[in-house]
Scaffold this active site. Sequence first.
Site, mmCIF file in Angstrom:
data_model
loop_
_atom_site.group_PDB
_atom_site.id
_atom_site.type_symbol
_atom_site.label_atom_id
_atom_site.label_comp_id
_atom_site.label_asym_id
_atom_site.label_seq_id
_atom_site.Cartn_x
_atom_site.Cartn_y
_atom_site.Cartn_z
ATOM 1 N N LYS A 180 -25.599 -5.656 40.335
ATOM 2 C CA LYS A 180 -25.061 -4.336 41.220
ATOM 3 C C LYS A 180 -23.602 -5.052 41.804
ATOM 4 O O LYS A 180 -23.623 -5.874 41.605
ATOM 5 C CB LYS A 180 -26.129 -4.053 41.977
ATOM 6 C CG LYS A 180 -27.630 -4.256 41.425
ATOM 7 C CD LYS A 180 -27.834 -3.202 40.334
ATOM 8 C CE LYS A 180 -29.519 -3.254 40.115
ATOM 9 N NZ LYS A 180 -29.862 -2.471 39.038
HETATM 10 C C1 LIG Z 1 -31.691 -2.907 39.189
HETATM 11 C C2 LIG Z 1 -32.346 -1.426 39.385
HETATM 12 C C3 LIG Z 1 -33.677 -1.590 40.228
HETATM 13 C C4 LIG Z 1 -34.474 -2.885 40.413
HETATM 14 O O1 LIG Z 1 -33.574 -3.663 41.287
HETATM 15 P P1 LIG Z 1 -34.012 -5.095 41.964
HETATM 16 O O2 LIG Z 1 -33.420 -5.340 43.027
HETATM 17 O O3 LIG Z 1 -33.908 -6.059 40.460
HETATM 18 O O4 LIG Z 1 -35.799 -5.161 41.921
HETATM 19 C C5 LIG Z 1 -34.533 -0.397 40.480
HETATM 20 N N1 LIG Z 1 -34.001 0.597 39.783
HETATM 21 C C6 LIG Z 1 -32.805 1.125 39.318
HETATM 22 C C7 LIG Z 1 -32.151 2.085 38.629
HETATM 23 C C8 LIG Z 1 -32.023 -0.230 38.828
HETATM 24 O O5 LIG Z 1 -30.764 -0.397 38.471
#
Ligand SMILES: *Cc1c(COP(=O)(O)O)cnc(C)c1O
Length: 377
Positions: A180
């Site tokens: 992200k």
């Molecule tokens: C990356 C992601 C998650 C999970 O995030 P983490 O911090 O790795 O647990 C959940 N929902 C969406 C839409 C994502 O892209």
Amino acid sequence: MIPVMKPWLGPEEAEAAAEAVASGWVAQGPRVAEFERAFARVIDCHEAIAVSSCTTALHLALVLAGVRAGDEVIVPSLSFIATANAARYVGATPVFADVDLRTQNLTAASIEASLSPATRAVILVHQAGVPADVDAVRELASAREIAVIEDAACAIGSTYHGRMVAADATLATFSFHPRKLVTTGEGGMLTCSTAEHAQRARRLREHGMSMSAADRHLSDAPVIERYLETGYNYRMTDIQAAVGLVQLGRLDELVARRRSLAARYTEAMSDLEVVVASDPPYGTTNFQSYWMLLPPDAPIGRDELLAALHCDGISARRGIMAAHLEPAYTAEPAPRLPVTERLTKDSLILPLYHDLTHRDQDRVIASIRRHLGADRD
Ligand SMILES: *Cc1c(COP(=O)(O)O)cnc(C)c1O
């Protein structure tokens, strides 16, 4: 090899982490509290509660929304698997709804088609950073007392009607995974609109304790904590929060750079018959991912194109996965999801990161155009 994504981390993050280590306070403490305040200011939301990941934030959001065993939670199948998994953590059934082809998000209409008397909540994902049309979903949900949880894992810095995505969400979740924009290694944030939710979330992330370990440490008199309900250990560390504080200060630059690189891709592909990630009429995307959907009659299949790009030294990725096609979910009732299935089969994600040079981006563009038969060698 041109990677698909690379976090933007500098010596400032390394120094901040080193300071946290040197301070001796490495578990959840003053830096986590500061990170939460800074995050709430940036999003302009009521409260922010730091946790260990977006996945654990989603779990807590469902607990706060009162979702229980036997309830149904409407989710997009077209999302990272954690969105659907969270519903199962509280014993609920994820019900998959289809998405819009241009935003890759659930819509009020697709949610309405998936409603049942057991529907207790909707997890509305702002997929790949493109904001979903929250107002229409809220209107549908509030009339039926259905909770709306916004999965903004990818959407920090995206906007909706001129405000940050999730600014006025009842419950929303963010991720700080390196895939992200803003990263703390692993980490997440739950945001909410009431003091009651915030207080309970803080308790739940820390074993259900009546007083946080940090507050107990700072108290002048000895305090004996109580355990008020079954909680979890979903805490973020102060080392992560120290990194997060520096990263948060880079948000505007991160978003501006991604938008400018995305505009270059869009311009270079404008004569191709592809659908690409773009701003919806009501908001802006942070381009967490720059995705491209191939036409059904493309001269090359998506998987072949990924392989060809790989041979050209370019690491692209398949588009967003579809949970209902994974073994963990094939037993769930899967309604017809034609848009989801087309997107997951024919879309790909192109390299996009802060340090991507125009030269490398031009290599990606030239390679794609050549393999799609738009330009001859
Ligand atoms: C990356 C992601 C998650 C999970 O995030 P983490 O911090 O790795 O647990 C959940 N929902 C969406 C839409 C994502 O892209």
